[in-house]
Scaffold this active site. Sequence first.
Site, PDB file in Angstrom:
ATOM      1  N   LYS A  14       0.851  -1.202   0.000  1.00 20.39           N
ATOM      2  CA  LYS A  14       0.000   0.000   0.000  1.00 20.39           C
ATOM      3  C   LYS A  14       0.883   1.247   0.000  1.00 20.39           C
ATOM      4  O   LYS A  14       1.673   1.456   0.919  1.00 20.39           O
ATOM      5  CB  LYS A  14      -0.908  -0.011   1.235  1.00 20.39           C
ATOM      6  CG  LYS A  14      -1.733   1.262   1.427  1.00 20.39           C
ATOM      7  CD  LYS A  14      -2.654   1.159   2.650  1.00 20.39           C
ATOM      8  CE  LYS A  14      -3.368   2.482   2.935  1.00 20.39           C
ATOM      9  NZ  LYS A  14      -4.214   2.422   4.154  1.00 20.39           N
ATOM     10  N   LYS A  60     -10.424  12.163   8.823  1.00 22.34           N
ATOM     11  CA  LYS A  60      -9.867  11.727  10.115  1.00 22.34           C
ATOM     12  C   LYS A  60      -9.845  12.889  11.108  1.00 22.34           C
ATOM     13  O   LYS A  60      -9.771  14.042  10.688  1.00 22.34           O
ATOM     14  CB  LYS A  60      -8.418  11.251   9.905  1.00 22.34           C
ATOM     15  CG  LYS A  60      -8.278   9.945   9.185  1.00 22.34           C
ATOM     16  CD  LYS A  60      -6.815   9.512   9.133  1.00 22.34           C
ATOM     17  CE  LYS A  60      -6.665   8.177   8.420  1.00 22.34           C
ATOM     18  NZ  LYS A  60      -7.277   7.058   9.155  1.00 22.34           N
ATOM     19  N   ASP A  78       1.402   6.159   5.610  1.00 27.38           N
ATOM     20  CA  ASP A  78       0.458   5.198   5.032  1.00 27.38           C
ATOM     21  C   ASP A  78       0.986   4.585   3.728  1.00 27.38           C
ATOM     22  O   ASP A  78       0.302   3.788   3.092  1.00 27.38           O
ATOM     23  CB  ASP A  78      -0.894   5.898   4.807  1.00 27.38           C
ATOM     24  CG  ASP A  78      -2.082   4.972   5.012  1.00 27.38           C
ATOM     25  OD1 ASP A  78      -1.895   3.890   5.610  1.00 27.38           O
ATOM     26  OD2 ASP A  78      -3.185   5.327   4.559  1.00 27.38           O
ATOM     27  N   GLU A 121      -9.631   3.323   2.423  1.00 30.50           N
ATOM     28  CA  GLU A 121      -9.182   3.493   1.036  1.00 30.50           C
ATOM     29  C   GLU A 121      -8.063   2.526   0.666  1.00 30.50           C
ATOM     30  O   GLU A 121      -7.870   2.243  -0.514  1.00 30.50           O
ATOM     31  CB  GLU A 121      -8.716   4.935   0.812  1.00 30.50           C
ATOM     32  CG  GLU A 121      -7.256   5.237   1.217  1.00 30.50           C
ATOM     33  CD  GLU A 121      -6.960   4.990   2.694  1.00 30.50           C
ATOM     34  OE1 GLU A 121      -7.909   5.043   3.493  1.00 30.50           O
ATOM     35  OE2 GLU A 121      -5.792   4.731   3.031  1.00 30.50           O
ATOM     36  N   ARG A 127      -7.772  -0.671   1.071  1.00 34.65           N
ATOM     37  CA  ARG A 127      -8.308  -1.853   0.390  1.00 34.65           C
ATOM     38  C   ARG A 127      -8.814  -1.518  -1.002  1.00 34.65           C
ATOM     39  O   ARG A 127      -8.815  -2.371  -1.887  1.00 34.65           O
ATOM     40  CB  ARG A 127      -9.393  -2.495   1.278  1.00 34.65           C
ATOM     41  CG  ARG A 127     -10.530  -1.582   1.629  1.00 34.65           C
ATOM     42  CD  ARG A 127     -11.300  -2.042   2.856  1.00 34.65           C
ATOM     43  NE  ARG A 127     -10.613  -1.732   4.114  1.00 34.65           N
ATOM     44  CZ  ARG A 127     -11.098  -2.010   5.313  1.00 34.65           C
ATOM     45  NH1 ARG A 127     -12.274  -2.590   5.444  1.00 34.65           N
ATOM     46  NH2 ARG A 127     -10.411  -1.702   6.392  1.00 34.65           N
TER      47      ARG A 127
HETATM   48  N1  BES Z   1      -4.348   4.193   7.042  1.00 35.68           N
HETATM   49  C1  BES Z   1      -5.457   3.877   7.852  1.00 35.68           C
HETATM   50  C2  BES Z   1      -5.151   2.851   8.934  1.00 35.68           C
HETATM   51  C3  BES Z   1      -4.298   3.318  10.084  1.00 35.68           C
HETATM   52  C4  BES Z   1      -4.861   3.973  11.159  1.00 35.68           C
HETATM   53  C5  BES Z   1      -2.966   3.030  10.105  1.00 35.68           C
HETATM   54  C6  BES Z   1      -4.074   4.348  12.224  1.00 35.68           C
HETATM   55  C7  BES Z   1      -2.182   3.390  11.191  1.00 35.68           C
HETATM   56  C8  BES Z   1      -2.732   4.052  12.241  1.00 35.68           C
HETATM   57  C9  BES Z   1      -6.585   3.285   7.004  1.00 35.68           C
HETATM   58  O1  BES Z   1      -6.691   3.787   5.719  1.00 35.68           O
HETATM   59  C10 BES Z   1      -7.858   3.600   7.714  1.00 35.68           C
HETATM   60  O2  BES Z   1      -8.167   4.744   7.865  1.00 35.68           O
HETATM   61  N2  BES Z   1      -8.547   2.563   8.162  1.00 35.68           N
HETATM   62  C11 BES Z   1      -9.743   2.723   8.891  1.00 35.68           C
HETATM   63  C12 BES Z   1     -10.702   1.652   8.432  1.00 35.68           C
HETATM   64  C13 BES Z   1     -12.097   1.850   8.943  1.00 35.68           C
HETATM   65  C14 BES Z   1     -12.724   3.054   8.322  1.00 35.68           C
HETATM   66  C15 BES Z   1     -12.900   0.605   8.611  1.00 35.68           C
HETATM   67  C16 BES Z   1      -9.447   2.568  10.377  1.00 35.68           C
HETATM   68  O3  BES Z   1      -8.630   1.726  10.751  1.00 35.68           O
HETATM   69  O4  BES Z   1     -10.006   3.327  11.160  1.00 35.68           O
HETATM   70 ZN    ZN Z   2      -4.905   4.481   4.866  1.00 40.37          ZN
HETATM   71 ZN    ZN Z   3      -7.820   5.563   5.609  1.00 41.33          ZN
END
Ligand code: BES
Ligand code: ZN
Ligand code: ZN
Length: 489
Positions: free
Chosen positions: A252, A264, A275, A336, A338
């Site tokens: 990714k 966020k 990321d 995003e 995935r």
């Molecule tokens: N890049 C983030 C995941 C992440 C969060 C990595 C915190 C490291 C620290 C990913 O794109 C994301 O935002 N995932 C969401 C998924 C949810 C919306 C189902 C998450 O983990 O909150």
């Molecule tokens: Zn992300």
């Molecule tokens: Zn995200």
Amino acid sequence: MKFFTKDQKALSRTDLLAVFGPEGKAQKLPAGVKIPPLAREAFRGEFRETRLTDSVGGPAARVLQIGLGKRELLTLERVRRAAAIAVKKAERVRAASVALWIDAGVDKACGAFEVGQAAAEGALLGSYSFQELKRESKGPFLKKITLQLADRSGIKGARVGTSTGEANLFARRLQDMPGNLMRPRDMAKAARAIAAKSQRMTAKIIDEKAMAQLGMGSLLSVSKGSGEPAYLIHLTYKPKLKARERVCFVGKGLTFDAGGISIKPSAKMDEMKYDMSGGAAVLGVFQALVRLDVPFEVHGLVPTSENLPDGNANKPGDLVKALNGLTIEVLNTDAEGRLILCDALAYAVKKIKPDVMVDLATLTGAVVAALGHELTGCMGNDSALSDALVAAGERSGELVWPLPLLEVHKDHVKGAVGDLRNINSGQGAGSTAGAAFLSHFVGDVPWAHLDIAGSAWGADDRDYQGGPLGTGVGVRLLVDFLQQRGTRR
Ligand code: BES
Ligand code: ZN
Ligand code: ZN
């Protein structure tokens, strides 16, 4: 910084000599090196104990004794850490050169090849500092590291460790670079630069126009909210001899994740420059392959994009269509990763037809809750593959832990309007939900998904890594995985 490996025939002139020894045994010093007897007697050799002494004669100006702890507790991780401590200390006392002298007794406990590799990795990883964006960089003062090993196979191991160590540093630099300086185009540039170093590598950069022709509607939807175009980087490595298998790694490469319209919270949002850590790891593996030979055709895919809110961005509820024809309801624009990975995985299945496929992604906050920062979560469709990754984790020190992925989890991401939804509908198991979504794009290829959201940065201080900066996780793990698979019959 120059890094050399050699035997223990003689110690050349050096500002600092670091000698490593287990507890409860007077440390052997290289011939000609003299320190006051008191300094030797007072040193016990507990793990991470150090004692710096001015020498009273010989080719080393100063001697640093480093403890490895009890002999029966000796591990490669301890060797890595001790080597890093030596290099860090050398930098702190502003030595221009350091020699690391590892006693043959350490080889006996852990294997000469493995000790050589671990010591080289620890020394290189411990030398990392990210100063290039400061007006005046403080250091590095250390110009030369020489690793001196008792055994020939140790020197061979050190050659591997030098490649993986340098590749880890390469990946970490990509990670630590701020989001405005490490954009999708910069990831693509880095990939091209790696391929240019090796006759056996090629880099193909698939741009948005080509993606549209291929039908990558999911990947393309993520970059719609950004002024920066997305790319799908495709690196290929061909081995010297006939390839036994095709291995594909997918990383990714989200160079900044603001969440998009599902934005966020602002606290710690800066960390979302990390990321792209999965992509950095894949590029790092290829950086290592510039100098290592493995008997596989290795493919590296890095879908790279930003995820920002904008009038053109994905909206919650939007429907997109992936390369394999599946339609996806984008119910949360922050899920995003995935969306970009699924098109890369489907591309691999269709165009590369790998024998085995591993993706790495900072995919879910949930994996940080489950496993913290010291472990990578592993899910997939093939238990032999997961086992091999867990074993590679133990050897490399980049620990991997299995998490479940059941049929029921795959059902949780089935859509009402489209085929799939990019989040589940509240069943929990957030990391598994991410893997479950991806599983719909891998066909019947043996596949593992590594969620590195915890392990990519923020890990405990382990001397050779830790603190706020990136870890370069994945590089040492996957190179080990390749090498181990290469020795299989
Ligand atoms: N890049 C983030 C995941 C992440 C969060 C990595 C915190 C490291 C620290 C990913 O794109 C994301 O935002 N995932 C969401 C998924 C949810 C919306 C189902 C998450 O983990 O909150
Ligand atoms: Zn992300
Ligand atoms: Zn995200």
